[in-house]
Design an enzyme around this catalytic site. Structure first.
Site, short mmCIF file in Angstrom:
data_model
loop_
_atom_site.label_atom_id
_atom_site.label_comp_id
_atom_site.label_asym_id
_atom_site.label_seq_id
_atom_site.Cartn_x
_atom_site.Cartn_y
_atom_site.Cartn_z
CE LYS A 62 -3.81 -2.14 2.59
NZ LYS A 62 -4.52 -2.15 3.90
CB ALA A 78 -1.70 0.80 8.39
CG ASP A 79 -3.38 -5.27 5.75
OD1 ASP A 79 -4.25 -4.79 4.99
OD2 ASP A 79 -3.38 -6.45 6.12
CD GLN A 80 -6.74 -4.81 12.86
OE1 GLN A 80 -7.86 -4.59 12.42
NE2 GLN A 80 -6.34 -4.35 14.03
CB ALA A 115 1.73 -4.68 9.41
#
Length: 202
Positions: A62, A78-80, A115
Site C-alpha cells: 500500500k 497499514a494493514d491488519q 502492521a
C-alpha cells in the site's frame, strides 16, 4: 495542535477513519491518499500463511503504491489481519458473512496482527507488526442478530465484523494488547521511528 516538524505532511495510504483519528489525535500532520491495490491477489500470489507476514506485506505494498504519487514525502501503509489458529479472516462482504464470522469467533481467543510500513520514493524505511489477543464471549444466534441490527453496515468495514471502540465492545470478555494495535495502526513504534527522524517536537 500539531507537533509535526516535517516540511511536508505525511501521506496515509488508507481511508480508515480510525487510523486518521489516531494520527490527528497524536498531532501528526498528514494527508490521506488511499491505496488502490488488489489485496487478496497480492496475498494469494505471495504464498505467505503467517498472519503477521501477510499484514507486513500488504502494508508495504500500500505504501509503495501511494509513494509513486507523492515523491519525497513519507508514506504510511497499514494493514491488519485476524487469525483464529491457522485460519485467517478478511473483511466480511455482507451481513451473512459477518454473522458466519462471529459464530466462528464466539467463545474463542483470536489474534489481530497490525502492521505499519513507512516508505519514501518507493523505498522501505521502517516496518513493524504488533499483536493484540482478543477473547470473544460465547454468543447465541440472537446475540449476533441483535448486534448486527444495532451495528448496521459498519460490520463490513473491519476484519472480524466488529469495532472494539464501538458496539463491538459488547462481544468481548478479555482484550490483551494496546488500543492502537486493535484500531489497526501500531502508533507507538511509528512515533518512535518518526522521533528518531527528528520529525516530532515531543
Amino acid at each position: 495542535m500539531t507537533i509535526w516538524l516535517g516540511k511536508e505532511p505525511l501521506v496515509l495510504a488508507s481511508q480508515s477513519k480510525a487510523r486518521q483519528m489516531l494520527l490527528t489525535n497524536a498531532g501528526i500532520a498528514f494527508e490521506s491518499d488511499p491505496a488502490d491495490i488488489d489485496e487478496r491477489a497480492i496475498q494469494v500470489s505471495s504464498g505467505l500463511s503467517a498472519p503477521g507476514e501477510i499484514a507486513k506485506l500488504l502494508a508495504r505494498e500500500k505504501a509503495k503504491s501511494v509513494s509513486m504519487r507523492h515523491p519525497t514525502q513519507l508514506v504510511i501503509g497499514a494493514d491488519q489481519t485476524l487469525a483464529l489458529g491457522t485460519r485467517i479472516f478478511n473483511k466480511p462482504t455482507g451481513r451473512a458473512q459477518a454473522a458466519d464470522q462471529l459464530r466462528v469467533l464466539a467463545g474463542h481467543r483470536h489474534e489481530l496482527h497490525a502492521a505499519v510500513a513507512v516508505v519514501r520514493d518507493g523505498k522501505l524505511l521502517f516496518e513493524q507488526v504488533s499483536i493484540a489477543r482478543m477473547s470473544m464471549r460465547p454468543l447465541r444466534d440472537a446475540d449476533i442478530e441483535n448486534y448486527l441490527n444495532a451495528a448496521g453496515p459498519a460490520v463490513t468495514s473491519s476484519v472480524g465484523a466488529y469495532q472494539l471502540e464501538g458496539l463491538g465492545v459488547h462481544l468481548f470478555e478479555q482484550v490483551e494488547g494496546d488500543h492502537f494495535t486493535i484500531l489497526g495502526l501500531p502508533l507507538l513504534p511509528l512515533c518512535a521511528f518518526l522521533r528518531a527522524q527528528h520529525l516530532l517536537a515531543i
